[in-house]
Every structure is written in C-alpha cells, then in structure tokens.
Design a protein around this motif. Structure first.
Motif, short mmCIF file in Angstrom:
data_model
loop_
_atom_site.label_atom_id
_atom_site.label_comp_id
_atom_site.label_asym_id
_atom_site.label_seq_id
_atom_site.Cartn_x
_atom_site.Cartn_y
_atom_site.Cartn_z
N LYS A 96 -47.40 21.11 -25.77
CA LYS A 96 -48.61 20.62 -26.53
C LYS A 96 -48.38 19.26 -27.23
O LYS A 96 -48.93 18.17 -26.90
CB LYS A 96 -49.22 21.54 -27.37
N GLU A 97 -47.24 19.11 -27.70
CA GLU A 97 -46.85 17.93 -28.57
C GLU A 97 -46.28 16.84 -27.55
O GLU A 97 -46.77 15.50 -27.59
CB GLU A 97 -45.55 18.17 -29.60
N ALA A 98 -45.81 17.42 -26.62
CA ALA A 98 -45.40 16.30 -25.49
C ALA A 98 -46.49 15.73 -24.65
O ALA A 98 -46.67 14.62 -24.41
CB ALA A 98 -44.31 17.12 -24.32
N MET B 4 -46.04 8.22 -15.19
CA MET B 4 -47.01 9.27 -14.35
C MET B 4 -45.84 10.30 -14.30
O MET B 4 -46.28 11.59 -14.28
CB MET B 4 -47.24 8.49 -13.14
N ASP B 5 -44.59 10.10 -13.96
CA ASP B 5 -43.77 11.34 -13.72
C ASP B 5 -43.90 12.20 -15.17
O ASP B 5 -43.68 13.39 -14.78
CB ASP B 5 -42.41 10.59 -13.44
N THR B 6 -43.40 11.54 -16.24
CA THR B 6 -43.48 12.15 -17.46
C THR B 6 -44.67 12.97 -17.60
O THR B 6 -44.64 14.24 -17.93
CB THR B 6 -43.26 11.31 -18.70
N LEU B 7 -45.83 12.48 -17.59
CA LEU B 7 -47.20 13.17 -17.75
C LEU B 7 -47.30 14.23 -16.74
O LEU B 7 -47.69 15.31 -16.88
CB LEU B 7 -48.31 12.09 -17.62
N GLY B 8 -46.93 13.81 -15.45
CA GLY B 8 -47.38 15.17 -14.38
C GLY B 8 -46.21 16.03 -14.70
O GLY B 8 -46.51 17.21 -14.49
N ASP C 165 -27.25 13.03 -27.85
CA ASP C 165 -27.67 13.07 -29.16
C ASP C 165 -29.31 13.23 -29.21
O ASP C 165 -30.00 12.24 -29.49
CB ASP C 165 -27.00 12.05 -30.20
N ARG C 166 -29.70 14.38 -28.91
CA ARG C 166 -31.25 14.32 -28.80
C ARG C 166 -31.78 14.24 -30.10
O ARG C 166 -32.91 13.65 -30.16
CB ARG C 166 -31.44 15.88 -27.89
N GLU C 167 -31.13 14.97 -31.08
CA GLU C 167 -32.04 14.65 -32.22
C GLU C 167 -31.88 13.29 -32.75
O GLU C 167 -32.90 12.87 -33.30
CB GLU C 167 -31.20 15.57 -33.38
N LEU D 33 -40.04 10.23 -25.91
CA LEU D 33 -40.39 11.19 -26.98
C LEU D 33 -41.04 12.35 -26.18
O LEU D 33 -40.66 13.63 -26.51
CB LEU D 33 -40.90 10.73 -28.09
N ALA D 34 -42.04 11.99 -25.47
CA ALA D 34 -42.83 13.23 -24.74
C ALA D 34 -41.66 13.74 -23.83
O ALA D 34 -41.81 15.28 -23.72
CB ALA D 34 -43.68 12.58 -24.11
N TRP D 35 -40.81 13.25 -23.24
CA TRP D 35 -39.88 13.80 -22.20
C TRP D 35 -38.90 14.66 -23.11
O TRP D 35 -38.75 15.84 -22.77
CB TRP D 35 -39.00 12.81 -21.55
N LEU D 36 -38.39 14.27 -24.19
CA LEU D 36 -37.51 15.15 -25.07
C LEU D 36 -38.29 16.31 -25.68
O LEU D 36 -37.65 17.26 -25.45
CB LEU D 36 -37.29 14.44 -26.39
N LEU D 37 -39.47 16.33 -25.77
CA LEU D 37 -40.42 17.29 -26.60
C LEU D 37 -40.55 18.49 -25.32
O LEU D 37 -40.50 19.45 -25.47
CB LEU D 37 -41.60 16.98 -27.15
N ALA D 38 -40.92 17.80 -24.44
CA ALA D 38 -41.16 18.83 -23.15
C ALA D 38 -40.13 19.59 -22.77
O ALA D 38 -40.04 20.77 -22.46
CB ALA D 38 -41.71 17.89 -21.84
N ASP D 39 -38.82 18.93 -22.72
CA ASP D 39 -37.55 19.52 -22.45
C ASP D 39 -37.10 20.53 -23.40
O ASP D 39 -36.56 21.61 -23.15
CB ASP D 39 -36.44 18.22 -22.33
#
Length: 185
Positions: free
Chosen positions: A86-88, A106-110, A50-52, A75-81
C-alpha cells in the motif's frame, strides 16, 4: 560540483562504493537541498545491500522534494520488496506523476499492481514498459509473472523465455527458470 562530489564520482569510477558514499554524504551535508545527491547515495546503498540506508536516503530526498521522481520510484521498489504494498503504491504513483511514462516507473507501478492483485492494470503497465525497453530482461520477467498469475500461461512462458534469452544472469533469472519449470518449457 564541489570537491566532495568530484571525489565521490572518482571513487565510484574506481569501484570503491563505500568511499563514494562517504564523499557524497559529505557533499550532501554542505548543500541546502541535496536531493540528487541523496538519491545517488540511496542507489549506491541499495546496490551494496544496505536497504535501510537506501530507504533513509530516499526518504531524506523526498522530505526535501516530495516530487523527486527517482527517489519516489526507488523507495516504492524497496517498500514493495518488503511487502509494504500500500505504501509502495503511493510512492509509485508519485513517481509516475513526476516522471511520466518512463519504462522504470511503469515497471515499478506495474509490479506493485501485480503484488496488489490488480492483474489488468499490472499487465497494461508491464507491457508498456517492455515495449519501451524491449532489451530489459527484468521487464519481461515481471510481465511473465503477471501473465502467469492472470492465467495467461502461453504468454507467461514467452515472456519468461525472452527474459532469459536477453540475460541468464539478471537478478530474477533463477526465479524465471523456476516459473518456467512449473509451467513446462
């Protein structure tokens, strides 16, 4: 912790995620600032597909505490996916400010830098995540993908192989195998 929290934990321990989410939502409704509970709800919803709902829970947690690092990272991970890089990136940077040099952040930002085409920053962070948690196959996979895009094929091959040596069933294992097939094992 109140009874709803305890019940949520019990349901989670028995594998009943929907009931756990309902109990945690009840607990969150009774608290003035349920940041951790909302983050847990987001994580459970994300794991169940349930991503939403996950995004909504993370956003509610961050509205209460803009420095909630785990919610910002997730949230960054979801948005990047979803391709909202940019938002991520904004949320991933906020997670880094809140949580520092933790491997997950570090993994998410990388990974977000990788998606942004910033290979040097991406590789630097993904190598650091891998070095801090060398048994995490996802970190090796992400690093392999970044190396591959940067034209560092031997390093990409090594990282992708290592990811699959650690686990053949992590979420990106099929893609790791495909990438290895394209560059020749």
């Amino acid at each position: 912790p109140d009874a709803a929290d305890a019940l949520g934990q019990l349901y989670l321990a028995t594998g009943n995620r929907p009931a756990a989410v309902k109990a945690l939502e009840a607990a969150a409704a009774r608290r003035p600032r349920p940041v951790a509970t909302l983050t847990a709800i987001g994580m459970l919803k994300h794991e169940s597909g349930d991503r939403e709902g996950a995004q909504s829970a993370y956003e509610k947690a961050l509205a209460l505490d803009p420095n909630a690092g785990v919610a910002a990272n997730n949230l960054a991970w979801l948005l990047a996916d979803e391709g909202k890089v940019k938002e991520a990136l904004s949320w991933a940077r906020r997670a880094e400010a809140a949580l520092g040099d933790t491997p997950a952040v570090m993994d998410t930002l990388g990974w977000v830098y990788h998606l942004s085409g910033k290979d040097d920053e991406s590789i630097r962070l993904l190598e650091a995540a891998r070095d801090k948690d060398p048994k995490n196959p996802t970190y090796h996979y992400h690093l392999g993908a970044a190396y591959l895009r940067a034209g560092r094929t031997p390093e990409a091959r090594d990282a992708l192989r290592r990811a699959l040596q650690i686990s053949t069933a992590f979420s990106d294992a099929d893609d790791a195998r495909k990438k290895l097939a394209t560059i020749g094992e």
